[in-house]
Design a protein around this motif. Sequence first.
Motif, PDB file in Angstrom:
ATOM      1  N   ALA A  31       0.648  -1.418   0.256  1.00 56.60           N
ATOM      2  CA  ALA A  31      -0.457   0.135   0.130  1.00 56.60           C
ATOM      3  C   ALA A  31       0.643   0.968   0.460  1.00 56.60           C
ATOM      4  O   ALA A  31       0.228   1.762  -0.439  1.00 56.60           O
ATOM      5  CB  ALA A  31      -0.762   0.296   0.878  1.00 56.60           C
ATOM      6  N   CYS A  32       2.237   1.693   0.185  1.00 54.33           N
ATOM      7  CA  CYS A  32       3.238   2.445   0.606  1.00 54.33           C
ATOM      8  C   CYS A  32       4.166   2.705   0.026  1.00 54.33           C
ATOM      9  O   CYS A  32       4.355   3.781  -0.721  1.00 54.33           O
ATOM     10  CB  CYS A  32       3.087   2.022   2.144  1.00 54.33           C
ATOM     11  SG  CYS A  32       1.465   2.414   3.180  1.00 54.33           S
ATOM     12  N   LYS A  33       4.385   1.034  -0.459  1.00 59.08           N
ATOM     13  CA  LYS A  33       6.184   1.628  -1.889  1.00 59.08           C
ATOM     14  C   LYS A  33       5.715   1.662  -2.873  1.00 59.08           C
ATOM     15  O   LYS A  33       7.036   2.757  -3.200  1.00 59.08           O
ATOM     16  CB  LYS A  33       6.482   0.253  -1.565  1.00 59.08           C
ATOM     17  CG  LYS A  33       7.852  -0.136  -2.083  1.00 59.08           C
ATOM     18  CD  LYS A  33       8.176  -1.708  -2.438  1.00 59.08           C
ATOM     19  CE  LYS A  33       8.124  -2.293  -3.877  1.00 59.08           C
ATOM     20  NZ  LYS A  33       8.313  -3.870  -3.569  1.00 59.08           N
ATOM     21  N   SER A  34       5.089   2.123  -3.465  1.00 59.23           N
ATOM     22  CA  SER A  34       4.821   2.841  -5.105  1.00 59.23           C
ATOM     23  C   SER A  34       5.741   4.095  -4.844  1.00 59.23           C
ATOM     24  O   SER A  34       5.865   5.149  -5.354  1.00 59.23           O
ATOM     25  CB  SER A  34       3.572   2.824  -5.447  1.00 59.23           C
ATOM     26  OG  SER A  34       2.256   2.941  -4.562  1.00 59.23           O
ATOM     27  N   CYS A  35       4.796   4.674  -3.379  1.00 57.76           N
ATOM     28  CA  CYS A  35       4.989   6.566  -3.476  1.00 57.76           C
ATOM     29  C   CYS A  35       6.626   5.909  -2.505  1.00 57.76           C
ATOM     30  O   CYS A  35       6.997   7.260  -2.622  1.00 57.76           O
ATOM     31  CB  CYS A  35       3.525   6.607  -2.493  1.00 57.76           C
ATOM     32  SG  CYS A  35       2.736   6.795  -3.971  1.00 57.76           S
ATOM     33  N   HIS A  36       6.419   5.883  -1.416  1.00 53.82           N
ATOM     34  CA  HIS A  36       7.626   6.352  -0.474  1.00 53.82           C
ATOM     35  C   HIS A  36       8.596   5.469  -0.602  1.00 53.82           C
ATOM     36  O   HIS A  36       9.170   4.909  -0.150  1.00 53.82           O
ATOM     37  CB  HIS A  36       6.811   5.911   0.779  1.00 53.82           C
ATOM     38  CG  HIS A  36       5.687   6.586   1.337  1.00 53.82           C
ATOM     39  ND1 HIS A  36       6.103   8.295   1.722  1.00 53.82           N
ATOM     40  CD2 HIS A  36       4.609   6.744   1.081  1.00 53.82           C
ATOM     41  CE1 HIS A  36       4.925   9.364   1.826  1.00 53.82           C
ATOM     42  NE2 HIS A  36       4.435   8.094   1.429  1.00 53.82           N
ATOM     43  N   MET A  50       2.495  14.959  -8.652  1.00 55.30           N
ATOM     44  CA  MET A  50       2.006  15.458  -7.682  1.00 55.30           C
ATOM     45  C   MET A  50       2.501  16.967  -6.791  1.00 55.30           C
ATOM     46  O   MET A  50       2.104  17.647  -6.048  1.00 55.30           O
ATOM     47  CB  MET A  50       1.858  14.557  -5.649  1.00 55.30           C
ATOM     48  CG  MET A  50       1.178  13.498  -6.147  1.00 55.30           C
ATOM     49  SD  MET A  50       1.232  12.389  -4.995  1.00 55.30           S
ATOM     50  CE  MET A  50      -0.550  12.964  -4.109  1.00 55.30           C
ATOM     51  N   LYS A  51       3.672  17.309  -7.785  1.00 51.37           N
ATOM     52  CA  LYS A  51       3.592  18.652  -7.547  1.00 51.37           C
ATOM     53  C   LYS A  51       4.455  18.852  -5.734  1.00 51.37           C
ATOM     54  O   LYS A  51       3.524  19.861  -5.111  1.00 51.37           O
ATOM     55  CB  LYS A  51       2.769  19.515  -7.573  1.00 51.37           C
ATOM     56  CG  LYS A  51       2.969  19.803  -9.095  1.00 51.37           C
ATOM     57  CD  LYS A  51       2.210  20.550  -9.705  1.00 51.37           C
ATOM     58  CE  LYS A  51       3.105  20.318 -11.191  1.00 51.37           C
ATOM     59  NZ  LYS A  51       1.832  20.449 -11.923  1.00 51.37           N
ATOM     60  N   VAL A  52       5.177  17.448  -5.397  1.00 47.08           N
ATOM     61  CA  VAL A  52       4.745  17.791  -3.520  1.00 47.08           C
ATOM     62  C   VAL A  52       6.617  17.427  -3.033  1.00 47.08           C
ATOM     63  O   VAL A  52       7.335  16.638  -3.774  1.00 47.08           O
ATOM     64  CB  VAL A  52       4.031  16.587  -3.148  1.00 47.08           C
ATOM     65  CG1 VAL A  52       3.095  17.625  -2.873  1.00 47.08           C
ATOM     66  CG2 VAL A  52       4.697  15.422  -2.989  1.00 47.08           C
ATOM     67  N   GLU A  53       6.912  17.875  -1.965  1.00 50.22           N
ATOM     68  CA  GLU A  53       8.281  17.092  -1.589  1.00 50.22           C
ATOM     69  C   GLU A  53       7.579  16.575  -0.110  1.00 50.22           C
ATOM     70  O   GLU A  53       7.130  16.253   0.598  1.00 50.22           O
ATOM     71  CB  GLU A  53       8.734  18.470  -1.089  1.00 50.22           C
ATOM     72  CG  GLU A  53      10.405  18.080  -0.593  1.00 50.22           C
ATOM     73  CD  GLU A  53      10.959  18.942   0.057  1.00 50.22           C
ATOM     74  OE1 GLU A  53      11.555  19.613   0.830  1.00 50.22           O
ATOM     75  OE2 GLU A  53      10.972  20.360  -0.122  1.00 50.22           O
ATOM     76  N   MET A  54       8.176  15.274  -0.663  1.00 47.82           N
ATOM     77  CA  MET A  54       7.859  13.807   0.291  1.00 47.82           C
ATOM     78  C   MET A  54       9.538  13.827   1.076  1.00 47.82           C
ATOM     79  O   MET A  54      10.297  13.557   0.320  1.00 47.82           O
ATOM     80  CB  MET A  54       7.965  12.608  -1.051  1.00 47.82           C
ATOM     81  CG  MET A  54       6.263  12.825  -1.417  1.00 47.82           C
ATOM     82  SD  MET A  54       6.914  11.344  -1.997  1.00 47.82           S
ATOM     83  CE  MET A  54       5.697  10.385  -1.794  1.00 47.82           C
ATOM     84  N   ARG A  55       8.778  13.879   2.121  1.00 44.90           N
ATOM     85  CA  ARG A  55       9.979  13.205   3.531  1.00 44.90           C
ATOM     86  C   ARG A  55      10.329  12.231   3.632  1.00 44.90           C
ATOM     87  O   ARG A  55       9.122  11.111   2.944  1.00 44.90           O
ATOM     88  CB  ARG A  55       9.621  13.963   4.443  1.00 44.90           C
ATOM     89  CG  ARG A  55       9.133  15.169   4.787  1.00 44.90           C
ATOM     90  CD  ARG A  55       9.068  15.264   6.196  1.00 44.90           C
ATOM     91  NE  ARG A  55       8.595  15.798   6.853  1.00 44.90           N
ATOM     92  CZ  ARG A  55       7.793  16.402   7.811  1.00 44.90           C
ATOM     93  NH1 ARG A  55       7.941  15.843   8.956  1.00 44.90           N
ATOM     94  NH2 ARG A  55       7.358  18.063   7.966  1.00 44.90           N
ATOM     95  N   ASP A  56      11.978  11.741   2.901  1.00 43.89           N
ATOM     96  CA  ASP A  56      11.997  10.415   3.266  1.00 43.89           C
ATOM     97  C   ASP A  56      11.211  10.090   5.087  1.00 43.89           C
ATOM     98  O   ASP A  56      11.703  10.712   6.386  1.00 43.89           O
ATOM     99  CB  ASP A  56      13.519  10.568   3.417  1.00 43.89           C
ATOM    100  CG  ASP A  56      14.317   9.385   3.649  1.00 43.89           C
ATOM    101  OD1 ASP A  56      13.901   8.656   4.189  1.00 43.89           O
ATOM    102  OD2 ASP A  56      15.486   9.095   2.819  1.00 43.89           O
TER     103      ASP A  56
END
Length: 103
Positions: A31-36, A50-56
């Motif tokens: 459920a999470c790996k594709s984005c994170h 998505m034009k976002v800065e995702m945190r590690d």
Amino acid sequence: MILAVLTLSTFTAGAGFAADAKAGEAVYNRACKSCHGADGTPNPAIAKMMKVEMRDLKSPAVQALSDADIKTIVTAGKGKMHAIASVTGPAVDNVIAYVRTLK
């Protein structure tokens, strides 16, 4: 004697609710790996789309979040991240336990 029995039964009941990081890894992968990312490193293509800065997820900032904060993000969403409807109940706690292993 009664106190000992109550203490033991409370401990035993609580032990059944411990989060399972291994089970959380399976849910995370689904459920999470594709984005994170597999190791908590954000997928740059998703972040750009998505034009976002995702945190590690390994970062000190994410690891400093409380379990309750992470649970809210997973179940209610945050910013452009929608709630993950497929992750509910004990699975949320298991995912949190897995995320804690990424640090």
